[in-house]
Design a protein around this motif. Structure first.
Motif, short mmCIF file in Angstrom:
data_model
loop_
_atom_site.label_atom_id
_atom_site.label_comp_id
_atom_site.label_asym_id
_atom_site.label_seq_id
_atom_site.Cartn_x
_atom_site.Cartn_y
_atom_site.Cartn_z
N MET A 57 0.95 -1.14 0.04
CA MET A 57 0.04 -0.02 -0.02
C MET A 57 0.87 1.37 0.14
SD MET A 57 -3.28 0.74 0.52
CE MET A 57 -4.52 1.82 0.61
N LEU A 58 0.52 2.06 -0.68
CA LEU A 58 1.33 3.40 -0.78
C LEU A 58 0.91 4.59 -0.03
CD1 LEU A 58 2.05 3.48 -4.85
CD2 LEU A 58 3.78 2.90 -3.17
N PRO A 59 1.81 5.24 0.39
CA PRO A 59 1.30 6.26 1.44
C PRO A 59 0.42 7.21 0.49
CG PRO A 59 3.52 6.21 1.47
CD PRO A 59 3.28 5.45 0.35
N GLY A 60 -0.49 8.24 1.16
CA GLY A 60 -1.36 9.14 0.63
C GLY A 60 -0.68 10.52 0.67
N ARG A 61 0.31 10.47 1.57
CA ARG A 61 0.95 12.00 1.52
C ARG A 61 2.07 12.34 0.55
NH1 ARG A 61 2.56 13.32 6.65
NH2 ARG A 61 2.90 15.61 5.91
N PHE A 62 2.32 13.34 0.06
CA PHE A 62 3.42 13.64 -0.90
C PHE A 62 4.70 13.37 -0.27
CE2 PHE A 62 6.67 16.30 -2.94
CZ PHE A 62 6.22 15.93 -4.31
N GLU A 63 4.85 14.05 1.19
CA GLU A 63 6.01 13.78 1.66
C GLU A 63 6.56 12.43 2.16
OE1 GLU A 63 3.26 15.95 2.45
OE2 GLU A 63 3.83 17.81 2.17
N GLU A 64 5.30 11.64 2.50
CA GLU A 64 5.48 10.11 2.60
C GLU A 64 6.27 9.40 1.44
OE1 GLU A 64 1.81 9.25 4.07
OE2 GLU A 64 2.57 9.62 6.26
N LEU A 65 5.77 9.72 0.42
CA LEU A 65 5.74 9.20 -0.97
C LEU A 65 7.33 9.62 -1.34
CD1 LEU A 65 2.82 9.77 -2.88
CD2 LEU A 65 3.70 7.55 -2.51
N VAL A 66 7.71 11.01 -1.23
CA VAL A 66 9.01 11.52 -1.32
C VAL A 66 10.02 10.58 -0.37
CG1 VAL A 66 10.87 13.55 -1.21
CG2 VAL A 66 8.39 13.54 -2.37
N ALA A 67 9.56 10.52 0.80
CA ALA A 67 10.69 9.67 1.70
C ALA A 67 10.91 8.53 1.26
CB ALA A 67 10.09 9.54 3.00
N ASN A 68 9.91 7.50 0.68
CA ASN A 68 9.92 6.59 -0.05
C ASN A 68 10.78 6.35 -1.32
OD1 ASN A 68 9.20 3.43 -0.29
ND2 ASN A 68 7.58 4.01 -1.43
N MET A 69 10.67 7.29 -2.14
CA MET A 69 11.39 7.13 -3.33
C MET A 69 11.60 8.80 -3.69
SD MET A 69 11.01 5.33 -6.86
CE MET A 69 10.70 6.59 -8.31
N PRO A 70 12.61 9.29 -3.45
CA PRO A 70 12.80 10.90 -3.61
C PRO A 70 12.50 11.05 -5.46
CG PRO A 70 14.21 10.18 -2.02
CD PRO A 70 13.79 9.08 -2.50
N PRO A 71 12.07 11.78 -5.62
CA PRO A 71 12.08 12.30 -7.24
C PRO A 71 13.49 12.96 -7.53
CG PRO A 71 10.32 13.45 -6.08
CD PRO A 71 10.92 12.82 -5.21
N ARG A 72 14.07 12.46 -8.51
CA ARG A 72 15.26 13.00 -9.01
C ARG A 72 15.42 13.02 -10.44
NH1 ARG A 72 19.17 8.74 -9.06
NH2 ARG A 72 18.55 7.10 -8.01
N ALA A 73 16.34 13.67 -10.95
CA ALA A 73 16.35 13.55 -12.29
C ALA A 73 16.74 12.07 -12.91
CB ALA A 73 17.62 14.47 -12.95
N ILE A 74 16.20 11.55 -13.82
CA ILE A 74 16.73 10.04 -14.27
C ILE A 74 17.85 10.13 -15.19
CG2 ILE A 74 15.76 8.10 -15.57
CD1 ILE A 74 13.20 8.80 -14.74
#
Length: 134
Positions: free
Chosen positions: A1-18
């Protein structure tokens, strides 16, 4: 189950340039996981949009089609694949008999000027893309 909050998603996998295919695949997998959620929270929607933009930037730089190296039919096939369309979808788009889509993709029939204009408008490209003979 994925978190609902943006901050929690970022903590799980920080968005960065590919920067490479492995990171591209990882990001695409996260997008796929997010796409399976029927209703996104605001945080999930914002995170998904962020990842999609990163993937699009990478694809533009590393997976761009070289129009001059494609025939018109190859360019059409690539655009259809990109938009998850088949020969029947092509026929419906062009307003022709169902079998005509397949014949166009096999090179058995030629696109008319009207077809070129419809395709260009639908895919947001120049009509000339479909008449190259590489």
């Amino acid at each position: 189950m994925l978190p609902g909050r943006f901050e929690e998603l970022v903590a799980n996998m920080p968005p960065r340039a590919i920067m490479d295919e492995a990171h591209f695949d990882e990001t695409a997998e996260m997008i796929d996981r997010l796409m399976t959620i029927p209703r996104h929270t605001k945080g999930q929607a914002a995170y998904l949009e962020t990842l999609v933009q990163l993937v699009e930037a990478y694809e533009t730089k590393h997976h761009a089609m070289e129009p001059e190296s494609l025939s018109g039919v190859d360019a059409l096939k690539a655009l259809l694949a990109e938009h998850e369309m088949n020969a029947s979808d092509l026929a419906r788009l062009l307003g022709v008999h169902a079998s005509m889509g397949s014949k166009l993709l096999k090179g058995e029939r030629s696109l008319t000027v009207e077809h070129l204009l419809k395709l260009a408008g639908h895919f947001g490209v120049k009509p000339e893309l479909f008449i190259s003979t590489a």
